[in-house]
Design an enzyme around this catalytic site. Structure first.
Site, PDB file in Angstrom:
ATOM      1  N   PRO A  93       0.825  -1.212   0.000  1.00 38.73           N
ATOM      2  CA  PRO A  93       0.000   0.000   0.000  1.00 38.73           C
ATOM      3  C   PRO A  93       0.854   1.254   0.000  1.00 38.73           C
ATOM      4  CG  PRO A  93      -0.945  -1.612   1.463  1.00 38.73           C
ATOM      5  CD  PRO A  93       0.364  -2.193   0.991  1.00 38.73           C
ATOM      6  N   CYS A  94       0.469   2.203  -0.833  1.00 35.77           N
ATOM      7  CA  CYS A  94       1.387   3.288  -1.168  1.00 35.77           C
ATOM      8  C   CYS A  94       0.973   4.650  -0.650  1.00 35.77           C
ATOM      9  CB  CYS A  94       1.517   3.365  -2.693  1.00 35.77           C
ATOM     10  SG  CYS A  94      -0.063   3.590  -3.546  1.00 35.77           S
ATOM     11  N   GLN A  95      -0.073   4.729   0.166  1.00 35.48           N
ATOM     12  CA  GLN A  95      -0.579   6.051   0.529  1.00 35.48           C
ATOM     13  C   GLN A  95       0.496   6.958   1.119  1.00 35.48           C
ATOM     14  OE1 GLN A  95      -2.085   3.187   1.059  1.00 35.48           O
ATOM     15  NE2 GLN A  95      -4.313   3.345   1.089  1.00 35.48           N
TER      16      GLN A  95
END
Length: 465
Positions: A93-95
């Site tokens: 996940p890249c948030q």
């Protein structure tokens, strides 16, 4: 047929990356993982197999069909699994890495737990020791924490033996763990591989060090991979596929009537007395010839190097439309058992606002009018697709005005199936969940055509080892 390489997929979501690897026919996913249930159901619906909760992994047996492990990746003990992986793929996940978040304090990267999920990918790499890996993430990862996050991650890939400390109860000594030589680390645009969408991703590909036999082999592999993933051998980088083509299922020269009808609907906006509308009239509307090929070239700033070039480009477009089984299948004529092509309801005010926004424009077009809305400086708010230009990036989440909007004046939100075509999911890919869960699965995925290009590249490298 040559052997099918075995893939372990982490942070798999609905399986966008896996879809491209599957389409190549050289790979099969034997295990996937994520922590959310609806994408897991989508995955097994399309790839077969079963969902197993992470707590039940002790009873896992390797079968012909893939196993989707549902739960926290940190609870998976990869070294105890009956798995021999050729390739590890995934994108944590890249948030907290994404440049969309804005100021540096809002994208803390490796300093927060979500950012540290990359460490689980590194751990899987060390314990599974596949021949190759593919790591994908947002471009913002390269600049997060002033570049510290990126340099930490690539250093971990290269020096696995010094990262996790395999002495003790792990059953491995650090001498048993090989690091990886990075044959590619760069930002690629999905549009260069045929996605009708500008979607840039950071791709890192590594080969296990002990499989490389010398400097000349490393150089050859790096050159081949960089050539393949530059997209320079394809015409899409200069002649992008368009939303009009993937929605209508035809190439542009066959869509003149449809294009003329779409653009003519906006003629009454020419008289709007706002600064943005006046600028649009001068720079866009007055330049239109209403000839689809001429306007396509102008919209994408294309200059021909030879008369045959445009014909070859549209032949490339048609080949891809046929590969994805879009050709001859107009999306508005189709129904899908997962409900993904259902048109969502809009309020009367939203529809009236959108009536005043032409293709390629957003909420700023109606500033100073009764339809004005606060967009907080975000360009995707109420932004319409342009029929002849690649879409802006399809997003997974967001409130009012962020869904994505059709280029036709009488249409509002894109359907999820239209968004899936912008992501180049094949039409036979079926989603599980409600409309918002489908939206998230589609928006978080790697476009199938980019994943296919990566898979073909990985297959070529594996053939050289």
């Amino acid at each position: 047929m040559n052997r099918r390489y075995q893939v372990v997929s982490l942070f798999s979501g609905a399986g966008g990356m896996d879809s491209g690897f599957s389409l190549s026919n050289a790979f099969r996913t034997i295990m996937a993982n994520d922590i959310i249930s609806p994408p897991a159901s989508t995955f097994v619906k399309n790839f077969g197999g079963k969902v197993v909760f992470v707590e039940d992994l002790d009873r896992l047996s390797l079968e012909e069909e893939p196993t989707y492990v549902l739960g926290d990746v940190s609870l998976i003990d990869f070294k105890k699994l009956p798995i021999q992986a050729d390739v590890l793929i995934g994108g944590p996940p890249c948030q907290d890495f994404s440049i969309v978040r804005g100021i540096e304090e809002e994208r803390r990267g490796i300093h927060v737990e979500r950012g540290k999920l990359y460490a689980q990918f590194v751990r899987a790499l060390a314990e599974l020791q596949p021949s190759m890996f593919v790591f994908e993430n947002v471009p913002g990862l390269k600049s997060a924490n002033n570049g510290t996050a990126y340099h930490t991650i690539v250093n971990d890939f290269a020096h696995l033996e010094s990262v996790l400390g395999f002495e003790g109860d792990s059953g491995k000594d650090s001498s048993d763990v090989n690091g990886y030589y990075l044959v590619f680390s760069g930002i690629v645009d999905s549009a260069s591989f045929g996605a009708p969408q500008r979607r840039r991703r950071l791709i890192i590909i590594g080969v296990r060090n002990d499989l490389l036999k010398g400097t000349s082999v490393k150089r050859e592999i790096r050159q081949r991979v960089n050539y393949k993933l530059s997209g320079g051998h394809l015409l899409f980088s200069r002649f992008p596929l368009t939303p009009l083509e993937v929605f209508e299922g035809r190439v542009l020269p066959e869509l003149q009537a449809q294009y003329h009808e779409v653009m003519s609907e906006y003629s009454e906006l020419v008289g709007l007395d706002t600064e943005r509308a006046k600028k649009w009239k001068k720079l866009v509307w007055d330049r239109l010839s209403f000839d689809i090929v001429r306007d396509y070239m102008d919209a994408n700033s294309i200059s021909l190097t030879s008369p045959e070039e445009i014909e070859k480009a549209f032949e490339e477009h048609e080949r891809l439309l046929r590969t994805l089984a879009y050709y001859g299948r107009r999306i508005e004529d189709l129904q899908f058992p997962d409900g993904s092509n259902n048109i969502l309801k809009e309020s009367k005010n939203v529809l009236q606002r959108l009536q005043m926004i032409p293709p390629g424009e957003n909420h700023e077009f109606v500033q100073g009018t009764p339809w004005e809305v606060s967009g907080r400086g975000i360009s995707l708010i109420y932004r319409r697709l342009h029929p002849l230009k690649p879409s802006y990036t399809v997003v997974a989440y967001g409130g009012g005005g962020t869904w994505g909007y059709h280029y036709k004046r009488n249409r509002g939100k894109l359907t999820n199936r239209e968004r899936a075509r912008l992501q180049t999911f094949p039409d036979d890919f079926q989603f599980h969940g409600n409309q918002y869960e489908m939206r998230a699965q589609i928006g978080e995925a790697v476009p199938t055509v980019l994943a296919l290009a990566i898979a073909d590249t990985v297959q070529e490298v594996l053939g050289l080892l």
